[in-house]
Design a protein around this motif. Sequence first.
Motif, PDB file in Angstrom:
ATOM      1  N   LYS A 111     -53.141  -0.602 -29.700  1.00 21.33           N
ATOM      2  CA  LYS A 111     -52.670  -1.330 -29.148  1.00 21.33           C
ATOM      3  C   LYS A 111     -52.782  -3.035 -28.918  1.00 21.33           C
ATOM      4  O   LYS A 111     -54.119  -3.760 -29.229  1.00 21.33           O
ATOM      5  N   VAL A 112     -52.408  -3.574 -28.769  1.00 15.70           N
ATOM      6  CA  VAL A 112     -52.143  -5.487 -29.737  1.00 15.70           C
ATOM      7  C   VAL A 112     -50.435  -5.947 -28.647  1.00 15.70           C
ATOM      8  O   VAL A 112     -49.673  -5.748 -28.137  1.00 15.70           O
ATOM      9  N   TRP A 113     -51.143  -6.989 -28.200  1.00 12.47           N
ATOM     10  CA  TRP A 113     -50.210  -8.104 -27.374  1.00 12.47           C
ATOM     11  C   TRP A 113     -48.482  -7.707 -28.440  1.00 12.47           C
ATOM     12  O   TRP A 113     -49.014  -8.410 -29.410  1.00 12.47           O
ATOM     13  N   GLY A 114     -47.620  -8.051 -27.338  1.00 12.11           N
ATOM     14  CA  GLY A 114     -46.477  -8.489 -28.105  1.00 12.11           C
ATOM     15  C   GLY A 114     -45.945  -8.626 -27.251  1.00 12.11           C
ATOM     16  O   GLY A 114     -45.875  -9.068 -26.301  1.00 12.11           O
ATOM     17  N   TRP A 115     -44.413 -10.025 -27.908  1.00 14.81           N
ATOM     18  CA  TRP A 115     -44.140 -10.320 -27.417  1.00 14.81           C
ATOM     19  C   TRP A 115     -42.451  -9.647 -26.857  1.00 14.81           C
ATOM     20  O   TRP A 115     -41.687 -10.200 -26.371  1.00 14.81           O
ATOM     21  N   ALA A 116     -42.497  -8.590 -27.706  1.00 11.02           N
ATOM     22  CA  ALA A 116     -41.011  -7.935 -27.452  1.00 11.02           C
ATOM     23  C   ALA A 116     -40.577  -6.455 -26.691  1.00 11.02           C
ATOM     24  O   ALA A 116     -40.145  -5.697 -27.340  1.00 11.02           O
ATOM     25  N   GLY A 117     -42.244  -6.826 -25.965  1.00 12.53           N
ATOM     26  CA  GLY A 117     -42.028  -5.323 -25.112  1.00 12.53           C
ATOM     27  C   GLY A 117     -42.418  -4.245 -26.001  1.00 12.53           C
ATOM     28  O   GLY A 117     -42.738  -3.144 -25.750  1.00 12.53           O
ATOM     29  N   TYR A 167     -33.528  -7.828 -26.587  1.00 13.06           N
ATOM     30  CA  TYR A 167     -33.792  -8.237 -25.610  1.00 13.06           C
ATOM     31  C   TYR A 167     -34.237  -9.393 -24.947  1.00 13.06           C
ATOM     32  O   TYR A 167     -34.264  -9.459 -24.235  1.00 13.06           O
ATOM     33  N   ILE A 168     -34.358 -10.339 -26.069  1.00 14.48           N
ATOM     34  CA  ILE A 168     -33.741 -11.528 -25.860  1.00 14.48           C
ATOM     35  C   ILE A 168     -32.402 -11.925 -24.073  1.00 14.48           C
ATOM     36  O   ILE A 168     -33.131 -12.382 -23.001  1.00 14.48           O
ATOM     37  N   GLN A 169     -31.499 -11.159 -24.508  1.00 14.15           N
ATOM     38  CA  GLN A 169     -30.323 -11.405 -23.576  1.00 14.15           C
ATOM     39  C   GLN A 169     -31.234 -10.552 -21.917  1.00 14.15           C
ATOM     40  O   GLN A 169     -30.595 -10.691 -21.494  1.00 14.15           O
ATOM     41  N   ARG A 170     -31.331  -9.472 -22.901  1.00 16.53           N
ATOM     42  CA  ARG A 170     -31.802  -8.834 -21.278  1.00 16.53           C
ATOM     43  C   ARG A 170     -33.135  -9.321 -20.561  1.00 16.53           C
ATOM     44  O   ARG A 170     -33.921  -8.664 -19.509  1.00 16.53           O
ATOM     45  N   ASN A 171     -34.019  -9.589 -21.324  1.00 17.62           N
ATOM     46  CA  ASN A 171     -35.121 -10.248 -20.520  1.00 17.62           C
ATOM     47  C   ASN A 171     -35.906 -11.420 -20.539  1.00 17.62           C
ATOM     48  O   ASN A 171     -36.580 -11.812 -19.952  1.00 17.62           O
ATOM     49  N   VAL A 172     -35.098 -12.327 -21.165  1.00 21.06           N
ATOM     50  CA  VAL A 172     -35.583 -13.594 -21.587  1.00 21.06           C
ATOM     51  C   VAL A 172     -33.963 -14.704 -20.996  1.00 21.06           C
ATOM     52  O   VAL A 172     -33.182 -14.689 -21.457  1.00 21.06           O
ATOM     53  N   PRO A 173     -34.714 -15.705 -20.165  1.00 13.76           N
ATOM     54  CA  PRO A 173     -33.097 -16.379 -19.806  1.00 13.76           C
ATOM     55  C   PRO A 173     -32.996 -17.871 -20.600  1.00 13.76           C
ATOM     56  O   PRO A 173     -34.087 -18.456 -21.589  1.00 13.76           O
ATOM     57  N   HIS A 174     -31.462 -17.350 -21.514  1.00 11.11           N
ATOM     58  CA  HIS A 174     -32.031 -18.003 -22.682  1.00 11.11           C
ATOM     59  C   HIS A 174     -30.030 -18.164 -22.278  1.00 11.11           C
ATOM     60  O   HIS A 174     -28.728 -17.398 -22.680  1.00 11.11           O
TER      61      HIS A 174
END
Length: 265
Positions: A111-117, A167-174
């Motif tokens: 378990k490690v932090w990650g930025w893409a879920g 992932y970007i489209q669903r989770n990050v305003p862009h």
Amino acid sequence: MTLLAHDRYCDQIAHQVAGLRAVVTSGTDLSATVPTCPDWSLEQLVRHMGGALRWVELLVRTRAQEHVPDERVPMHDGPEARGDAAALDAWLGETGEMVVGTLREAGPDAKVWGWAGTPSSGFWARRMTHEITVHRADATLTAGLPYDVAPDVAADALDEWLEIVEYIQRNVPHRAANEFHGPGRAIHLHATDTAPELNAEWIVELLEDGVAWRRGHERATVALRGPLTSVLLAFFRRLPLNSPELEIVGERELLEFWLERATFG
């Protein structure tokens, strides 16, 4: 989508680090501008890549559960001496050994932090494999050296990039990602030099509710055809669409529309 084995990613990071080191020691001017990343010199590109690998090594080794700032990563920026190919090569070699060793020890499920879920060491092994695969292309193109990628790695790189877009489209305003919504247009990527069992073809649909993709051979609004490595490099904006080894069938404007906007990740 089936991932490659964790050891395959680790092996590839080691392989790609060796390839990047070969560019560093090839006699190429380290101050040369990278054509595909014109804000960087070759040395800046190498330091960026090595720093990213050291950052991931620290994340995985410490099982970090949140983002770690670059300044907390030992030797993140590389050797003090600038323009010293030997020092840069030694730092990069040490970096590769560190990150590959740490990823192998962790296995894919730590378990490690990650930025893409996907908060796992396996996410970082895959991410760094494709990060360095593409940046080695930047370096070899700068040096005028030959470049190739193993077919399974190239295909997985395209899978991962499309997953990042989703992932970007669903989770990050862009703003650019939001422009991918559309009335059912599709892009077909078709590798012409691979074995059928690899299934190296992709359909990328721009639908009313966003991007959807899958492996397969279907009619589309536009098709990009060519050797798998060339298709990979073109889709990552590392190879011009008018390159002789590539063929575009259909509405080229849609492919250009995609490439102009898929610049995140």
